[in-house]
Scaffold this active site. Structure first.
Site, PDB file in Angstrom:
ATOM      1  N   ASP A 194      16.684  66.982 112.136  1.00  0.00           N
ATOM      2  CA  ASP A 194      15.279  67.360 111.963  1.00  0.00           C
ATOM      3  C   ASP A 194      14.764  67.792 113.343  1.00  0.00           C
ATOM      4  O   ASP A 194      14.373  66.968 114.155  1.00  0.00           O
ATOM      5  CB  ASP A 194      14.498  66.153 111.432  1.00  0.00           C
ATOM      6  CG  ASP A 194      13.035  66.451 111.166  1.00  0.00           C
ATOM      7  OD1 ASP A 194      12.494  67.407 111.777  1.00  0.00           O
ATOM      8  OD2 ASP A 194      12.414  65.725 110.374  1.00  0.00           O
TER       9      ASP A 194
ATOM     10  N   GLU B  27       7.906  52.606 103.619  1.00  0.00           N
ATOM     11  CA  GLU B  27       8.907  51.784 104.304  1.00  0.00           C
ATOM     12  C   GLU B  27       8.284  50.642 105.088  1.00  0.00           C
ATOM     13  O   GLU B  27       8.979  49.705 105.453  1.00  0.00           O
ATOM     14  CB  GLU B  27       9.837  52.595 105.224  1.00  0.00           C
ATOM     15  CG  GLU B  27      10.726  53.573 104.488  1.00  0.00           C
ATOM     16  CD  GLU B  27      11.779  54.175 105.399  1.00  0.00           C
ATOM     17  OE1 GLU B  27      12.217  53.489 106.340  1.00  0.00           O
ATOM     18  OE2 GLU B  27      12.158  55.330 105.154  1.00  0.00           O
TER      19      GLU B  27
ATOM     20  N   HIS C 124      12.032  66.357 107.681  1.00  0.00           N
ATOM     21  CA  HIS C 124      12.658  65.616 106.577  1.00  0.00           C
ATOM     22  C   HIS C 124      11.642  64.776 105.803  1.00  0.00           C
ATOM     23  O   HIS C 124      11.939  64.295 104.712  1.00  0.00           O
ATOM     24  CB  HIS C 124      13.794  64.725 107.110  1.00  0.00           C
ATOM     25  CG  HIS C 124      13.340  63.479 107.788  1.00  0.00           C
ATOM     26  ND1 HIS C 124      12.870  63.449 109.091  1.00  0.00           N
ATOM     27  CD2 HIS C 124      13.268  62.192 107.347  1.00  0.00           C
ATOM     28  CE1 HIS C 124      12.560  62.225 109.420  1.00  0.00           C
ATOM     29  NE2 HIS C 124      12.782  61.429 108.389  1.00  0.00           N
TER      30      HIS C 124
END
Length: 325
Positions: free
Chosen positions: A21, A126, A265
């Site tokens: 990325d 996350e 990403h």
């Protein structure tokens, strides 16, 4: 659940995705190596160090000592080798540990800088920011720095042709019924996708802004947003697009996941509206909407996204769950 989360990061293809990325890599490289005056002779902690590349950047920027703290086995299987291969073992100390369990060596100084790439989809997916804030409170000196230091979530009404319009004609075949069933199958969670800039009906408004030196973990449990905006261009209102930017201290560097920026990403998070709520809007049409981003009780690393909206002579609502990705 926690072990499963860290076990996933032993898959080197995840690190390959992040390392390839370029906007991500260039942002951290420029923010660290472009601020050598901030890193020279400083003690740094890299929270969630992964392969150790950010720790290596810090060492090359002149840091005196870097604690590369990584909970997964990537610490011993990859990061140690990376640091050794680059001749940085005298500066970078790789520690396999959750930061929550890490203890500074006896008599060791607190750190001057905390570096971390903690961001997930729609910024908070996350839940790794919690670990960074814990490290800040336990290990950062007064007046210390965080890289990144500020973050902003944006939202904008949008079209989603990949789920709606692209199915009107597939090689001469009408597939609207298939598309409807596909959207139903996907309806339990937002779409993580690269949205084309022309599909935005507005440049975006600030959903939420945080200074990471001030925010507390409890502030992340629920974030609410309410706004009335006018469409800046005509188009089919089929969803709301969410993205984020992060900023770094010192010399101004920004990493953006906007549809208007080079793709990353992280892509963008699109809350898709029910088909019956979609509507072609004229330029300057008002849209009143609210979105709540609330931590999931079932998995503290994920968030539920719920929202409602209203337009002139039309009212609708949409509810979605955060992506289980």
């Amino acid at each position: 659940m926690a072990n499963t989360y860290f076990d996933e990061y032993e898959n080197l293809e995840i690190h390959e995705l992040m390392l390839k990325d370029r906007p991500r890599q260039e942002a951290y490289y420029n923010a660290i190596l472009g601020n050598k005056d901030l890193f020279k002779d400083k003690i740094v902690m890299d929270v969630g160090a992964g392969t150790g590349i950010l720790s290596a950047f810090c060492a090359k920027a002149g840091a005196r000592l870097v604690y590369a703290v990584e909970a997964s086995n990537v610490a011993t299987k990859v990061a140690l080798d990376l640091i050794e291969d680059n001749g940085l073992t005298n500066v970078v100390k790789v520690i396999q540990s959750r930061v929550e369990e890490f203890v500074l060596p006896a008599e060791a100084e607190k750190v001057d800088i905390i570096v971390s790439e903690w961001m997930g989809f729609y910024l908070l997916h996350e839940g790794m920011l919690d670990s960074v804030l814990l490290a800040r409170d336990k290990f950062l000196k007064e007046g210390g720095l965080l890289f990144p230091s500020e973050c902003t979530i944006f939202v904008a009404p949008c079209s989603v042709p990949s789920l709606f319009d692209d199915w009107h004609n597939v090689d001469g075949i009408k597939m609207d019924t298939f598309a409807r069933k596909l959207r139903t199958q996907k309806s339990s969670r937002p779409e993580i996708t690269h949205l084309n800039p022309q599909d935005l009906l507005h440049e975006g408004v600030v959903f939420h802004r945080m200074n990471l030196l001030d925010v507390e973990a409890s502030d992340l449990d629920s974030i609410q947003f309410k706004e009335v905006i006018t469409a800046q261009k005509a188009g089919n209102h089929q969803g709301f697009c969410i993205w984020f930017d992060v900023r770094f201290p010192g010399e101004e560097f920004v990493l953006s996941t906007s549809p208007l920026s080079p793709p990353t990403h992280w892509k963008q998070c699109v809350v898709v509206l029910p088909e019956e709520s979609c509507e072609n809007l004229e330029e300057k049409s008002p849209i009143a909407f609210q979105i709540t981003m609330k931590r999931s009780a079932a998995d503290m690393r994920k968030y539920n996204l719920e929202g409602g909206f209203a337009r002139p002579q039309h009212r609708g609502a949409s509810q979605c769950l955060a992506p289980a990705i």
